[in-house]
Write an enzyme that holds these catalytic residues in place. Sequence first.
Site, short mmCIF file in Angstrom:
data_model
loop_
_atom_site.label_atom_id
_atom_site.label_comp_id
_atom_site.label_asym_id
_atom_site.label_seq_id
_atom_site.Cartn_x
_atom_site.Cartn_y
_atom_site.Cartn_z
CB THR A 1 -0.01 0.91 -11.76
OG1 THR A 1 0.93 1.84 -12.30
CG2 THR A 1 0.66 -0.41 -11.49
NE ARG B 1 0.63 3.27 -6.00
CZ ARG B 1 1.15 4.49 -6.11
NH1 ARG B 1 1.28 5.04 -7.30
NH2 ARG B 1 1.51 5.16 -5.05
N GLY C 1 -8.19 22.30 -6.07
CA GLY C 1 -7.90 21.86 -4.70
C GLY C 1 -7.65 22.98 -3.70
CE LYS D 1 0.19 14.74 4.43
NZ LYS D 1 -0.85 15.17 3.51
CB THR E 1 3.40 17.85 5.07
OG1 THR E 1 3.10 17.67 3.69
CG2 THR E 1 4.77 18.50 5.22
CG ASN F 1 -3.55 4.20 -10.55
OD1 ASN F 1 -3.40 5.43 -10.66
ND2 ASN F 1 -2.58 3.41 -10.13
P1 ATR Z 1 0.46 11.38 -4.39
O1 ATR Z 1 0.88 11.06 -2.99
O2 ATR Z 1 0.48 12.83 -4.74
O3 ATR Z 1 -0.86 10.74 -4.71
P2 ATR Z 1 1.89 9.25 -5.71
O4 ATR Z 1 1.66 8.35 -4.56
O5 ATR Z 1 3.23 9.27 -6.35
O6 ATR Z 1 1.59 10.76 -5.34
O7 ATR Z 1 0.77 8.91 -6.82
C1 ATR Z 1 0.73 9.54 -8.07
C2 ATR Z 1 -0.54 9.10 -8.82
O8 ATR Z 1 -0.52 9.72 -10.10
C3 ATR Z 1 -0.62 7.61 -9.06
O9 ATR Z 1 -1.98 7.23 -9.14
C4 ATR Z 1 0.06 7.48 -10.43
O10 ATR Z 1 -0.28 6.33 -11.16
P3 ATR Z 1 0.56 4.95 -10.95
O11 ATR Z 1 0.03 4.33 -9.69
O12 ATR Z 1 0.25 4.16 -12.16
O13 ATR Z 1 2.00 5.37 -10.85
C5 ATR Z 1 -0.49 8.70 -11.12
N1 ATR Z 1 0.36 9.14 -12.23
C6 ATR Z 1 1.55 9.80 -12.12
N2 ATR Z 1 2.04 10.06 -13.35
C7 ATR Z 1 1.15 9.55 -14.24
C8 ATR Z 1 1.06 9.52 -15.67
N3 ATR Z 1 2.01 10.07 -16.44
N4 ATR Z 1 -0.02 8.93 -16.23
C9 ATR Z 1 -0.98 8.37 -15.47
N5 ATR Z 1 -0.98 8.38 -14.12
C10 ATR Z 1 0.07 8.95 -13.53
#
Ligand code: ATR
Length: 291
Positions: free
Chosen positions: A158, A161, A251, A72, A68, A156
């Site tokens: 961002t 990304r 989930g 990973k 985990t 997304n």
């Molecule tokens: P995980 O491994 O759980 O997917 P992560 O890699 O940190 O965690 O990704 C978090 C995801 O949630 C990303 O898609 C992030 O968007 P960004 O790529 O723009 O950061 C999204 N996310 C987290 N907080 C957010 C928020 N407040 N609003 C919109 N998207 C959010």
Amino acid sequence: MHTIDGRTRVCGLMGDPVEHTLSPLIHNTLARDLGHNFVYVPLQVERGQVEEAVRGAWALHLQGMNVTVPHKSAVIPWLKEMDELAEKIGAVNTLVPCRDGYKGYNTDMTGLKRAMESEGIRLCGETVILLGAGGAARAVAFLCAFSGAERVYLLNRTLERAQETASEVNRAFGRDCIMPLPLSGYEKIPDGKYLAVQGTSVGLHPHTEETVIADDAFYEKIHTGYDLIYKPYDTKFMRLVRAHGGRACNGMKMLVYQAIHAYELWNGVEIETAEAEKIIRILKEEMGING
Ligand code: ATR
């Protein structure tokens, strides 16, 4: 539990942190119910110690490992073989003994596929709306392409990304099935009803009143909303999907089926649906969820 003796086979979860994992409860319940002389334990492994951990596990004849956060991807260079889907995703959560070492699998994604199938959801030929482009959502994008989804709108916060993930998946499968969009991009998705997978971290406990998109118009486009979050058991995203006439899943089944697939790979057995349902009931009890 089976008495631990000289023949007990051992599997573990390597990660950091590992204290809050539900995996030992799932695997040790399976072993007890199936009468296997098998035990599953948490194994904390710090960053920079992954090679030693994998070599050590092999030297100790561990039957297998789960992997985990944060290992990973870091574990991959130390494996002897890779399953095709895990290789494409570039993330492994299960190690299974092969010749001279371990083979890497991604049962998070095969588990999600099986969890979806158990709800009658198929990815093949589907158009999917996927929210997020982090580790979890990225793996779902690979799974969708791997499973023959017709198209995936990848939304997304961002955009860069989303674009990176889309080009990576499209390149890996040689077809332009992933279309990157900003979160507001749902307005551009043609009218219709879609499967939507919520793969961001928004709405995760304790921020249970948050959701990544709040606009009603978005939820009008969803026939089934699949949230990868299971804590809380009922997310704001799921409630909004239902309020607009859609079906909502969390989930929890994915968590259970990723464990079940790993258990099957380690023990050479097939686990029946009734047992999966029993595990879900036990997890709900453990999490204090009624009904
Ligand atoms: P995980 O491994 O759980 O997917 P992560 O890699 O940190 O965690 O990704 C978090 C995801 O949630 C990303 O898609 C992030 O968007 P960004 O790529 O723009 O950061 C999204 N996310 C987290 N907080 C957010 C928020 N407040 N609003 C919109 N998207 C959010």
